[in-house]
Scaffold this motif. Structure first.
Motif, PDB file in Angstrom:
ATOM      1  N   ASP A  54      55.351  60.040  78.724  1.00 40.72           N
ATOM      2  CA  ASP A  54      55.867  58.843  79.401  1.00 40.72           C
ATOM      3  C   ASP A  54      57.353  58.616  79.166  1.00 40.72           C
ATOM      4  O   ASP A  54      57.797  57.491  78.965  1.00 40.72           O
ATOM      5  N   GLY A  55      58.136  59.697  79.151  1.00 40.87           N
ATOM      6  CA  GLY A  55      59.586  59.568  79.001  1.00 40.87           C
ATOM      7  C   GLY A  55      60.083  59.534  77.572  1.00 40.87           C
ATOM      8  O   GLY A  55      61.284  59.427  77.335  1.00 40.87           O
ATOM      9  N   ALA A  56      59.193  59.622  76.592  1.00 38.79           N
ATOM     10  CA  ALA A  56      59.581  59.632  75.180  1.00 38.79           C
ATOM     11  C   ALA A  56      59.398  61.040  74.614  1.00 38.79           C
ATOM     12  O   ALA A  56      58.472  61.752  75.003  1.00 38.79           O
ATOM     13  N   THR A  57      60.284  61.427  73.693  1.00 38.68           N
ATOM     14  CA  THR A  57      60.219  62.758  73.090  1.00 38.68           C
ATOM     15  C   THR A  57      60.101  62.634  71.574  1.00 38.68           C
ATOM     16  O   THR A  57      60.858  61.915  70.935  1.00 38.68           O
ATOM     17  N   ILE A  58      59.133  63.370  71.037  1.00 44.96           N
ATOM     18  CA  ILE A  58      58.931  63.451  69.586  1.00 44.96           C
ATOM     19  C   ILE A  58      58.964  64.929  69.220  1.00 44.96           C
ATOM     20  O   ILE A  58      58.278  65.751  69.836  1.00 44.96           O
ATOM     21  N   TYR A  59      59.784  65.274  68.229  1.00 46.42           N
ATOM     22  CA  TYR A  59      59.829  66.632  67.697  1.00 46.42           C
ATOM     23  C   TYR A  59      59.008  66.639  66.411  1.00 46.42           C
ATOM     24  O   TYR A  59      59.181  65.774  65.558  1.00 46.42           O
ATOM     25  N   VAL A  60      58.121  67.624  66.267  1.00 46.84           N
ATOM     26  CA  VAL A  60      57.238  67.680  65.103  1.00 46.84           C
ATOM     27  C   VAL A  60      57.392  69.043  64.440  1.00 46.84           C
ATOM     28  O   VAL A  60      57.172  70.079  65.087  1.00 46.84           O
ATOM     29  N   ASP A  61      57.772  69.051  63.151  1.00 52.24           N
ATOM     30  CA  ASP A  61      57.939  70.347  62.486  1.00 52.24           C
ATOM     31  C   ASP A  61      56.584  71.044  62.355  1.00 52.24           C
ATOM     32  O   ASP A  61      55.531  70.443  62.536  1.00 52.24           O
ATOM     33  N   GLU A  62      56.628  72.355  62.070  1.00 55.36           N
ATOM     34  CA  GLU A  62      55.417  73.173  62.091  1.00 55.36           C
ATOM     35  C   GLU A  62      54.322  72.651  61.163  1.00 55.36           C
ATOM     36  O   GLU A  62      53.162  72.561  61.562  1.00 55.36           O
ATOM     37  N   ALA A  63      54.676  72.313  59.933  1.00 56.90           N
ATOM     38  CA  ALA A  63      53.675  71.845  58.975  1.00 56.90           C
ATOM     39  C   ALA A  63      53.101  70.493  59.394  1.00 56.90           C
ATOM     40  O   ALA A  63      51.890  70.260  59.307  1.00 56.90           O
ATOM     41  N   ALA A  64      53.954  69.603  59.879  1.00 56.58           N
ATOM     42  CA  ALA A  64      53.485  68.288  60.329  1.00 56.58           C
ATOM     43  C   ALA A  64      52.601  68.425  61.561  1.00 56.58           C
ATOM     44  O   ALA A  64      51.621  67.683  61.713  1.00 56.58           O
ATOM     45  N   ALA A  65      52.900  69.374  62.437  1.00 52.90           N
ATOM     46  CA  ALA A  65      52.095  69.573  63.645  1.00 52.90           C
ATOM     47  C   ALA A  65      50.652  69.896  63.286  1.00 52.90           C
ATOM     48  O   ALA A  65      49.712  69.424  63.945  1.00 52.90           O
ATOM     49  N   VAL A  66      50.451  70.665  62.225  1.00 55.43           N
ATOM     50  CA  VAL A  66      49.092  70.995  61.778  1.00 55.43           C
ATOM     51  C   VAL A  66      48.390  69.738  61.279  1.00 55.43           C
ATOM     52  O   VAL A  66      47.236  69.470  61.630  1.00 55.43           O
ATOM     53  N   LEU A  67      49.097  68.921  60.486  1.00 52.31           N
ATOM     54  CA  LEU A  67      48.507  67.696  59.945  1.00 52.31           C
ATOM     55  C   LEU A  67      48.202  66.661  61.033  1.00 52.31           C
ATOM     56  O   LEU A  67      47.263  65.884  60.910  1.00 52.31           O
ATOM     57  N   LEU A  68      49.013  66.650  62.085  1.00 51.55           N
ATOM     58  CA  LEU A  68      48.922  65.607  63.108  1.00 51.55           C
ATOM     59  C   LEU A  68      48.208  66.038  64.377  1.00 51.55           C
ATOM     60  O   LEU A  68      48.146  65.281  65.342  1.00 51.55           O
ATOM     61  N   ASP A  69      47.634  67.230  64.391  1.00 54.11           N
ATOM     62  CA  ASP A  69      47.056  67.802  65.601  1.00 54.11           C
ATOM     63  C   ASP A  69      46.029  66.898  66.283  1.00 54.11           C
ATOM     64  O   ASP A  69      45.961  66.842  67.506  1.00 54.11           O
ATOM     65  N   ASP A  70      45.239  66.168  65.506  1.00 54.99           N
ATOM     66  CA  ASP A  70      44.179  65.326  66.084  1.00 54.99           C
ATOM     67  C   ASP A  70      44.472  63.831  65.897  1.00 54.99           C
ATOM     68  O   ASP A  70      43.578  63.002  65.914  1.00 54.99           O
ATOM     69  N   LYS A  71      45.751  63.488  65.722  1.00 52.70           N
ATOM     70  CA  LYS A  71      46.141  62.100  65.444  1.00 52.70           C
ATOM     71  C   LYS A  71      46.833  61.459  66.640  1.00 52.70           C
ATOM     72  O   LYS A  71      47.310  62.132  67.546  1.00 52.70           O
ATOM     73  N   ILE A  72      46.892  60.124  66.591  1.00 49.94           N
ATOM     74  CA  ILE A  72      47.644  59.348  67.563  1.00 49.94           C
ATOM     75  C   ILE A  72      48.644  58.499  66.791  1.00 49.94           C
ATOM     76  O   ILE A  72      48.299  57.918  65.754  1.00 49.94           O
ATOM     77  N   LEU A  73      49.883  58.478  67.263  1.00 50.95           N
ATOM     78  CA  LEU A  73      50.951  57.718  66.606  1.00 50.95           C
ATOM     79  C   LEU A  73      51.115  56.383  67.309  1.00 50.95           C
ATOM     80  O   LEU A  73      51.281  56.327  68.525  1.00 50.95           O
ATOM     81  N   ASP A  74      51.025  55.308  66.539  1.00 47.33           N
ATOM     82  CA  ASP A  74      51.242  53.963  67.051  1.00 47.33           C
ATOM     83  C   ASP A  74      52.440  53.386  66.325  1.00 47.33           C
ATOM     84  O   ASP A  74      52.862  53.891  65.291  1.00 47.33           O
ATOM     85  N   GLY A  75      52.985  52.313  66.845  1.00 47.60           N
ATOM     86  CA  GLY A  75      54.143  51.702  66.200  1.00 47.60           C
ATOM     87  C   GLY A  75      54.388  50.307  66.703  1.00 47.60           C
ATOM     88  O   GLY A  75      53.776  49.853  67.672  1.00 47.60           O
ATOM     89  N   GLY A  76      55.277  49.637  66.011  1.00 43.55           N
ATOM     90  CA  GLY A  76      55.652  48.281  66.380  1.00 43.55           C
ATOM     91  C   GLY A  76      56.949  47.914  65.688  1.00 43.55           C
ATOM     92  O   GLY A  76      57.490  48.686  64.889  1.00 43.55           O
ATOM     93  N   VAL A  77      57.439  46.739  66.021  1.00 45.19           N
ATOM     94  CA  VAL A  77      58.669  46.225  65.431  1.00 45.19           C
ATOM     95  C   VAL A  77      58.316  44.918  64.734  1.00 45.19           C
ATOM     96  O   VAL A  77      57.724  44.023  65.347  1.00 45.19           O
ATOM     97  N   ASP A  78      58.668  44.800  63.432  1.00 43.05           N
ATOM     98  CA  ASP A  78      58.325  43.587  62.691  1.00 43.05           C
ATOM     99  C   ASP A  78      59.335  42.474  62.974  1.00 43.05           C
ATOM    100  O   ASP A  78      60.281  42.645  63.746  1.00 43.05           O
ATOM    101  N   ALA A  79      59.145  41.327  62.339  1.00 45.41           N
ATOM    102  CA  ALA A  79      59.970  40.137  62.582  1.00 45.41           C
ATOM    103  C   ALA A  79      61.450  40.370  62.265  1.00 45.41           C
ATOM    104  O   ALA A  79      62.315  39.728  62.855  1.00 45.41           O
ATOM    105  N   GLU A  80      61.746  41.294  61.332  1.00 44.41           N
ATOM    106  CA  GLU A  80      63.135  41.587  60.968  1.00 44.41           C
ATOM    107  C   GLU A  80      63.740  42.688  61.838  1.00 44.41           C
ATOM    108  O   GLU A  80      64.881  43.092  61.628  1.00 44.41           O
ATOM    109  N   GLY A  81      62.971  43.224  62.771  1.00 41.22           N
ATOM    110  CA  GLY A  81      63.479  44.277  63.637  1.00 41.22           C
ATOM    111  C   GLY A  81      63.270  45.681  63.112  1.00 41.22           C
ATOM    112  O   GLY A  81      63.797  46.637  63.673  1.00 41.22           O
ATOM    113  N   ASN A  82      62.501  45.824  62.029  1.00 46.63           N
ATOM    114  CA  ASN A  82      62.215  47.144  61.466  1.00 46.63           C
ATOM    115  C   ASN A  82      61.087  47.812  62.244  1.00 46.63           C
ATOM    116  O   ASN A  82      60.085  47.181  62.562  1.00 46.63           O
TER     117      ASN A  82
END
Length: 91
Positions: A54-82
């Motif tokens: 959907d127009g976003a790009t994530i680069y995943v290193d080789e070792a992380a790709a193995v760990l994250l193969d069956d995962k979904i990444l979610d995210g948000g922004v807290d009250a301080e903007g983090n």
């Protein structure tokens, strides 16, 4: 392959718009082999898996790709903007 939620794609696209030098985020394994880091990136490193959704790009290193193969990444922004990320299991 790692999947992204709509929240994450919106966060990444906004970062890319606000900082032209950034073409996406990079997820990499830390030296301990168990922890992950997320940082802005201008391009993929050699061997990175590139996740484009959907127009976003994530680069995943080789070792992380193995760990994250069956995962979904979610995210948000807290009250301080983090930006906060969370991993879940793909359905």
């Amino acid at each position: 392959m790692l999947a992204l939620t709509e929240n994450v794609t919106e966060i990444v696209k906004k970062l890319e718009e606000e900082v032209p030098a950034i073409s996406g985020l990079r997820i990499a394994t830390e030296p301990d082999g168990q922890s992950l880091s997320v940082s802005p990136a201008d391009q993929a490193a050699p061997g990175d898996q590139v996740v484009e959704q959907d127009g976003a790009t994530i680069y995943v290193d080789e070792a992380a790709a193995v760990l994250l193969d069956d995962k979904i990444l979610d995210g948000g922004v807290d009250a301080e903007g983090n930006i906060e990320f969370a991993l879940g299991q793909q359905a």
